[in-house]
Enzyme design. Sequence first.
Site, mmCIF file in Angstrom:
data_model
loop_
_atom_site.group_PDB
_atom_site.id
_atom_site.type_symbol
_atom_site.label_atom_id
_atom_site.label_comp_id
_atom_site.label_asym_id
_atom_site.label_seq_id
_atom_site.Cartn_x
_atom_site.Cartn_y
_atom_site.Cartn_z
ATOM 1 N N GLU A 110 0.812 -1.200 0.000
ATOM 2 C CA GLU A 110 0.000 0.000 0.000
ATOM 3 C C GLU A 110 0.850 1.255 0.000
ATOM 4 O O GLU A 110 1.934 1.288 0.559
ATOM 5 C CB GLU A 110 -0.914 0.016 1.234
ATOM 6 C CG GLU A 110 -1.600 -1.322 1.420
ATOM 7 C CD GLU A 110 -2.908 -1.244 2.167
ATOM 8 O OE1 GLU A 110 -3.247 -0.168 2.679
ATOM 9 O OE2 GLU A 110 -3.586 -2.277 2.195
ATOM 10 N N CYS A 156 3.398 8.307 1.280
ATOM 11 C CA CYS A 156 3.853 7.286 2.220
ATOM 12 C C CYS A 156 3.944 5.966 1.464
ATOM 13 O O CYS A 156 2.986 5.573 0.811
ATOM 14 C CB CYS A 156 2.843 7.187 3.372
ATOM 15 S SG CYS A 156 3.184 5.864 4.551
ATOM 16 N N CYS A 209 4.773 -7.355 7.678
ATOM 17 C CA CYS A 209 5.882 -6.961 8.553
ATOM 18 C C CYS A 209 6.106 -8.051 9.592
ATOM 19 O O CYS A 209 5.157 -8.675 10.065
ATOM 20 C CB CYS A 209 5.565 -5.644 9.260
ATOM 21 S SG CYS A 209 6.946 -5.024 10.257
ATOM 22 N N CYS A 245 4.485 -5.421 16.299
ATOM 23 C CA CYS A 245 4.006 -4.428 17.264
ATOM 24 C C CYS A 245 2.524 -4.694 17.513
ATOM 25 O O CYS A 245 1.759 -4.912 16.575
ATOM 26 C CB CYS A 245 4.221 -3.019 16.719
ATOM 27 S SG CYS A 245 5.941 -2.720 16.295
ATOM 28 N N CYS A 270 -0.429 -2.564 15.773
ATOM 29 C CA CYS A 270 -0.352 -2.259 14.337
ATOM 30 C C CYS A 270 -1.032 -3.327 13.498
ATOM 31 O O CYS A 270 -0.780 -4.518 13.661
ATOM 32 C CB CYS A 270 1.114 -2.134 13.926
ATOM 33 S SG CYS A 270 1.354 -1.941 12.157
ATOM 34 N N GLY A 309 5.636 -2.432 6.605
ATOM 35 C CA GLY A 309 6.962 -3.029 6.685
ATOM 36 C C GLY A 309 7.969 -2.242 7.490
ATOM 37 O O GLY A 309 7.756 -1.085 7.844
ATOM 38 N N SER A 353 11.200 5.723 8.905
ATOM 39 C CA SER A 353 10.828 5.405 10.277
ATOM 40 C C SER A 353 11.193 3.962 10.585
ATOM 41 O O SER A 353 10.912 3.062 9.795
ATOM 42 C CB SER A 353 9.316 5.606 10.449
ATOM 43 O OG SER A 353 8.905 5.152 11.715
ATOM 44 N N SER A 401 10.435 4.937 16.167
ATOM 45 C CA SER A 401 9.153 4.663 16.816
ATOM 46 C C SER A 401 9.411 4.331 18.282
ATOM 47 O O SER A 401 9.702 3.192 18.623
ATOM 48 C CB SER A 401 8.441 3.502 16.112
ATOM 49 O OG SER A 401 8.083 3.879 14.808
ATOM 50 N N ASN A 420 7.225 5.199 21.116
ATOM 51 C CA ASN A 420 5.927 4.611 21.468
ATOM 52 C C ASN A 420 5.697 4.238 22.921
ATOM 53 O O ASN A 420 4.630 3.727 23.272
ATOM 54 C CB ASN A 420 5.634 3.367 20.607
ATOM 55 C CG ASN A 420 5.448 3.728 19.132
ATOM 56 O OD1 ASN A 420 5.290 4.907 18.816
ATOM 57 N ND2 ASN A 420 5.455 2.756 18.274
ATOM 58 N N CYS A 467 -1.905 5.891 9.932
ATOM 59 C CA CYS A 467 -0.776 5.121 10.452
ATOM 60 C C CYS A 467 -1.242 3.815 11.072
ATOM 61 O O CYS A 467 -2.166 3.791 11.879
ATOM 62 C CB CYS A 467 -0.061 5.885 11.557
ATOM 63 S SG CYS A 467 0.720 7.365 11.009
HETATM 64 N N1 SAH Z 1 7.759 -0.063 10.535
HETATM 65 C C1 SAH Z 1 8.196 1.260 10.712
HETATM 66 C C2 SAH Z 1 7.513 2.239 9.772
HETATM 67 C C3 SAH Z 1 6.029 2.046 9.533
HETATM 68 S S1 SAH Z 1 4.959 2.347 10.858
HETATM 69 C C4 SAH Z 1 8.011 1.703 12.153
HETATM 70 O O1 SAH Z 1 7.343 1.006 12.895
HETATM 71 O O2 SAH Z 1 8.562 2.721 12.546
HETATM 72 C C5 SAH Z 1 4.902 4.118 10.959
HETATM 73 C C6 SAH Z 1 4.448 4.652 12.304
HETATM 74 O O3 SAH Z 1 3.083 4.310 12.565
HETATM 75 C C7 SAH Z 1 5.248 4.071 13.463
HETATM 76 O O4 SAH Z 1 5.721 5.101 14.302
HETATM 77 C C8 SAH Z 1 4.240 3.217 14.201
HETATM 78 O O5 SAH Z 1 4.537 3.177 15.571
HETATM 79 C C9 SAH Z 1 2.951 3.934 13.902
HETATM 80 N N2 SAH Z 1 1.755 3.094 14.050
HETATM 81 C C10 SAH Z 1 1.635 1.772 13.831
HETATM 82 N N3 SAH Z 1 0.372 1.362 14.071
HETATM 83 C C11 SAH Z 1 -0.329 2.460 14.428
HETATM 84 C C12 SAH Z 1 -1.701 2.687 14.754
HETATM 85 N N4 SAH Z 1 -2.588 1.706 14.746
HETATM 86 N N5 SAH Z 1 -2.068 3.955 15.072
HETATM 87 C C13 SAH Z 1 -1.175 4.965 15.038
HETATM 88 N N6 SAH Z 1 0.112 4.800 14.717
HETATM 89 C C14 SAH Z 1 0.538 3.570 14.416
HETATM 90 FE FE1 SF4 Z 2 6.003 -3.329 11.499
HETATM 91 FE FE2 SF4 Z 2 6.115 -0.684 11.966
HETATM 92 FE FE3 SF4 Z 2 3.769 -2.038 12.192
HETATM 93 FE FE4 SF4 Z 2 5.714 -2.373 13.992
HETATM 94 S S1 SF4 Z 2 4.576 -0.468 13.585
HETATM 95 S S2 SF4 Z 2 4.503 -4.009 13.019
HETATM 96 S S3 SF4 Z 2 7.535 -2.237 12.702
HETATM 97 S S4 SF4 Z 2 4.946 -1.737 10.320
#
Ligand code: SAH
Ligand code: SF4
Length: 390
Positions: free
Chosen positions: A115, A147, A154, A158, A161, A205, A235, A260, A262, A381
Site C-alpha cells: 500500500e 507514504c 511486517c 508491534c 499495528c 513493513g 521510520s 518509533s 511509542n 498510520c
Molecule cells: N515499521 C516502521 C515504519 C512504519 S509504521 C516503524 O514502525 O517505525 C509508521 C508509524 O506508525 C510508526 O511510528 C508506528 O509506531 C505507527 N503506528 C503503527 N500502528 C499504528 C496505529 N494503529 N495507530 C497509530 N500509529 C501507528
Molecule cells: Fe512493522 Fe512498523 Fe507495524 Fe511495527 S509499527 S509491526 S515495525 S509496520
Amino acid sequence: MPEQSDQLINFGAQDAADGLKKPLFGLDAETLSKLLAEAGEPAFRGRQIAEAIYRQWVSEIYEMNALPLSLRAKFAAQGWRVGRPVIAHTFKSSDGTERYLIDFEEPDTKGKTAEAVWMPEGDGGDAGDEAESAPEGVRAWSRATICVSSQIGCAVNCQFCLTAQLGLQRNLTAGEIAGQVVAVLARQSARVGRDRVNLVFMGMGEPFLNYDNFMAAVRLLVREVGLSPRRMTVSTSGIVPGILRFASEPPDVRPRLAISLNAPNDAIRAEVMPINRKWPIAEVIEAVRRVPLRPRERITFEYVLLGGVTDRPEQAREVARLVRGTGLPAKVNLIAWNPGPGIDYAMPASEAVTAFHERLKGEGIAATIRQPRGRDIFAACGQLKRTVEG
Ligand code: SAH
Ligand code: SF4
C-alpha cells in the site's frame, strides 16, 4: 496514433510468446548503459531509458519516444518491460487522502498488494502545524506527502499495528519501493523540483529489515528521479544494526530518521513492541547517536498514544526526561492510535492527547501532534493491511 497502437499490440504478443519478464524499473542509469553496451547498442541509449522511466514516467516500452522504434520492439521481444508497480485500486478519503493498493506483477506474489498513501497538504511525518495557504492557481494542493511500503506485511509484531497481523509476506525490491513513489507522482501529475512533495517510508513493513533494497530505492529516487533526501523520512521500530548502517550512509542520499519510541520506558515498550526485548531503548539511542546530523536536522521520536496505556500525564514527563537525556536534537511526534479490527487497544481521549502535548512542551520538548489522515479508508498510520474492504 495508429502506428503506436500497432506497436502496442505487437509488443504485447511478443512479450507473451517469450514468456520472460524483465523489469527495467529499478536499474540505475549506469547499469542500463552497461546493459545496452553489452547488447551492442550505444551506451547513451541506457541513459535515455533511465530518463524515460524516471523523469518522464513512461510505463510502457513503446512510449520511450527517444528510442528508435526498432530498438523498442527488440527490447520488448526480449522480454524487457518497464515493470513499474501498478496502482490496482484507489480508496479516496473525505479529507483528500488517497490509499492505493499496489500490485507488483511478480509471478509468485501476483495479487499480493502493498500500500501507498497520498496526503495532499500532508505533513511529511511532522505535524501539519505550519500549513501554508495554497498559492493562486490551478493546483488543489501546494504540498503533499507520499507514504510508501518497504515490505509486504511486517515481521516486527508491534501489538497495536494492523500490518503486523499479516506477518512478513516478502521484501519489496528497490524498483518496487521506488516504483510506488513514481506511480503516485505520475497519478498526481506532480512536478519534481517545483512541487513540495515529501516522502515518508512509513507504510507497510520495517525498512531497516529490508535495508539493501530500501537504500537502493532511496538512491534511485535521489539520483534518477531527482527527489531530495531532506524531504524524505524513514521510520524504524529500532532495528539497531540497520541504524548503524544508516549512520554511515553519505548525507546526499540519507533521508531523515524517525524512531518509533511509542512508550516511556522499556517495560511498557516491550509489552507493546516485543522487538524491544532484543534492542531496548538505550541501545537504540546509542545507535542513533552515531548518525551524523546535517545542520538543523533533528531526530523524530514517534509516539503512539494508546488510551490508558501510554497516554497518561506522568508518562509525558517520563518521555520528556528520556528525550532530554539523549542529548540529541530531537522532536516528538505524537500519534493518536488509529483503531483496527482485532486489536485490543483504545483510542486516547482527545483531552489526553492535548494534555500530553502540552506537558511535553512545558518540559521544553519540541512536540507536534500528527493529524490522522484517511481514517475512513484505513489509510492512517498502522492501518495498512492488504484488504479491499476499505
Ligand atoms: N515499521 C516502521 C515504519 C512504519 S509504521 C516503524 O514502525 O517505525 C509508521 C508509524 O506508525 C510508526 O511510528 C508506528 O509506531 C505507527 N503506528 C503503527 N500502528 C499504528 C496505529 N494503529 N495507530 C497509530 N500509529 C501507528
Ligand atoms: Fe512493522 Fe512498523 Fe507495524 Fe511495527 S509499527 S509491526 S515495525 S509496520
